[in-house]
Design an enzyme around this catalytic site. Structure first.
Site, PDB file in Angstrom:
ATOM      1  CG  HIS A   1      -2.315 -12.363  14.092  1.00  0.00           C
ATOM      2  ND1 HIS A   1      -2.559 -12.595  15.429  1.00  0.00           N
ATOM      3  CD2 HIS A   1      -1.145 -11.698  14.043  1.00  0.00           C
ATOM      4  CE1 HIS A   1      -1.572 -12.075  16.142  1.00  0.00           C
ATOM      5  NE2 HIS A   1      -0.703 -11.521  15.326  1.00  0.00           N
TER       6      HIS A   1
ATOM      7  CG  ASP B   1      -4.926 -14.548  16.959  1.00  0.00           C
ATOM      8  OD1 ASP B   1      -4.628 -14.986  15.836  1.00  0.00           O
ATOM      9  OD2 ASP B   1      -4.347 -13.583  17.495  1.00  0.00           O
TER      10      ASP B   1
ATOM     11  CB  SER C   1       2.034 -12.131  17.182  1.00  0.00           C
ATOM     12  OG  SER C   1       1.491 -10.846  17.209  1.00  0.00           O
TER      13      SER C   1
END
Length: 524
Positions: free
Chosen positions: A95, A127, A202
């Site tokens: 992402h 992911d 992230s």
């Protein structure tokens, strides 16, 4: 939980309004890693704990993205990652990077030198993504070989909130290995820990006191002080494929399941699309809502689980049917990944006064949908979850043609015998091809409606990626002044005829009718 999404910098341009969809409470995060031999602080060549900063990178994805909350914007979103080999391979979250036009990378918090990066392989279901930067003899993070256990001490490294300052937080493992479906991923092996991560973390590494990789941070829940990392074993399983340029459980979207305000699943929202991917070749665009794949309703539970289950069952290279709603143009589309590109389908609500297809976020259409089938599993269709009474028995017409069929309504008895309850009927027959046409089906279906006060708005052409035929909308039926919509079509393959009927007693029902008509499937 929210996905601890990469931090977005100020100054983005918004091109379209938000469509008012809700996402889960998790915050996205991501990580990256790969293994190689070379100089470093450990036997595997990886850096030691004190040198983690030198192997941790910050990434900025530049491009146009479409958010379900904010609409379109030119993004400069930042996330974290880390080097996994001395020759410049790094791991981060899908992402963070998928769909970006360009990627900028800074290593070790040094903003004076901007590095370019290329996405080598990715997985939206897990992911994860591997990127490549130029360089040799670069510091990298090695992997922990010992088992990960509850109460192990761990550290989360990265660049939260888009800040170029390297940070680390300390915690312990709360759950050493647990499955987790989230709006943006579907993982069998996740580590829950309390080393705090925030937006921008992230893709950053979760390491042990020796600086060895335990997992890749990808989500955090600030409200409950819980944080999540993709387990080392999950990464180890696919990192070689990603590094070699092979995508894993991926069609090339950067997406997330979205829900209505009431928490009902609407589908998979596409934030961005990777150029040249199966999604791109099929015609999927940023801002699309994927509602169905291979007859399976997507995102019904608010997660990416069903989407990933379809990919695991059929494989990412298989020809996969897909149904899409495009809010930007208020159109429905049908097509295939790795097959026939998307084509706009006829919007049956356009046949009614003031009936231009209502956005999928309003009224009944905003409610959750579920897929129902007939008793033989031949006919399927998506209907609002409130239409919970279902009849899947076969039907035989006056010509002796057998039809597989399914009906659904909030009150089947009233739907079949009056005008007080909304509902839908879908019929399919291979036998009818030899002695009937779509016009014949419309004639039979509507012959008794004038006696109930119904007024036809005329017949119009209907087509989608699989069928061609005619549709007819009726108004002012019965004391409720209900609307009745029929679609009669022949499969472009020539194998069957189909009839779809939907009763609508409100504008919201009319919006739902478009979803019903654009989701029916007949497996003959």
């Amino acid at each position: 939980m929210k996905h601890s999404s990469h931090h977005r910098l100020p100054g983005r341009r918004r091109a379209v309004a938000s469509v008012g969809l809700a996402v889960g409470a998790l915050v996205l995060s991501s990580c990256s890693f790969s293994f190689s031999m070379g100089g470093g602080g450990g036997a595997d060549g990886g850096v030691g704990f004190d040198d983690l900063q030198s192997a941790t990178i910050q990434l900025e994805a530049v491009g146009t993205f479409v958010s379900p909350q904010e609409g379109a914007y030119e993004s400069a979103g930042r996330g974290s990652g880390f080097l996994i080999s001395s020759d410049g391979y790094a791991l981060t979250n899908n992402h963070v990077v998928t769909g970006a036009g360009t990627l900028k990378v800074w290593r070790g918090g040094d903003q004076s030198k901007t590095l370019n990066a290329q996405v080598k392989g990715s997985s939206e279901c897990l992911d994860l993504a591997v990127v490549k930067i130029d360089g040799n003899d670069l510091p990298y993070i090695g992997i922990r070989e010992d088992d990960v256990a509850t109460a192990d001490e761990v550290y989360a490294a990265g660049y939260p909130l888009g800040d170029p300052t390297f940070t680390m937080t300390k915690g312990i493992v709360s759950k050493a290995d647990t499955p987790a479906d989230t709006p943006w991923a579907s993982l069998e092996h996740v580590i829950e820990h309390d080393a705090r991560i925030r937006s921008g973390n992230s893709g950053g590494p979760l390491v042990d006191p020796d600086g060895r990789l335990v997992g890749v941070n990808y989500a955090g829940d600030e409200q409950h002080d819980t944080n999540f990392a993709i387990h080392r074993d999950e990464v180890r399983r696919i990192v070689d494929d990603l590094r070699s340029g092979k995508n894993v459980l991926s069609l090339g979207i950067n997406g997330e399941a979205v829900t209505s305000d009431a928490g009902e699943g609407l589908g998979i929202w596409v934030n961005s699309v990777a150029s040249g991917s199966p999604a791109d070749k099929a015609g999927v665009e940023a801002g699309d809502l994927l509602t169905n794949m291979e007859g399976v309703a997507l995102g019904a539970d608010g997660t990416l689980g069903e989407y990933c289950n379809v990919l695991e069952t059929h494989g990412q290279d298989a020809t996969l049917s897909v149904e899409v709603y495009r809010p930007a143009t208020d159109t429905y589309l049908r097509g295939q990944f790795n097959g026939t590109p998307l084509e706009a389908t006829t919007t049956v609500s356009s046949g009614l006064v003031g009936g231009a297809g209502a956005p999928a976020t309003g009224g009944q259409a905003a409610a959750g949908f579920t897929t129902i089938t007939d008793d033989s599993g031949v006919v399927s269709v998506q209907v609002p979850e409130s239409w919970s009474q279902v009849d899947g028995t076969q039907f035989v017409d006056d010509k002796g043609n057998a039809y597989f069929g399914v009906e659904a309504s909030s009150d089947l008895a009233q739907y079949k015998n009056g005008w007080g309850a909304v509902g839908a009927t879908v019929l399919g027959s291979a036998e009818a091809v030899s002695n009937s046409t779509p016009e014949d089906l419309l004639n039979v279906a509507g012959k008794d409606l004038p006696a109930a006060g119904c007024v036809s708005k005329g017949r119009m052409d209907y087509s989608d990626a699989l069928h061609t035929g005619r549709f007819e909308a009726w108004e002012n039926c019965g004391p409720e002044k209900a609307k009745y919509i029929f679609v009669a079509a022949k499969a472009d393959s020539g194998r069957y005829l189909a009839l779809v009927a939907v009763q609508a007693n409100s504008a919201a029902d009319v919006a739902a009718a478009d979803r019903v008509v654009n989701s029916f499937s007949v497996d003959l």
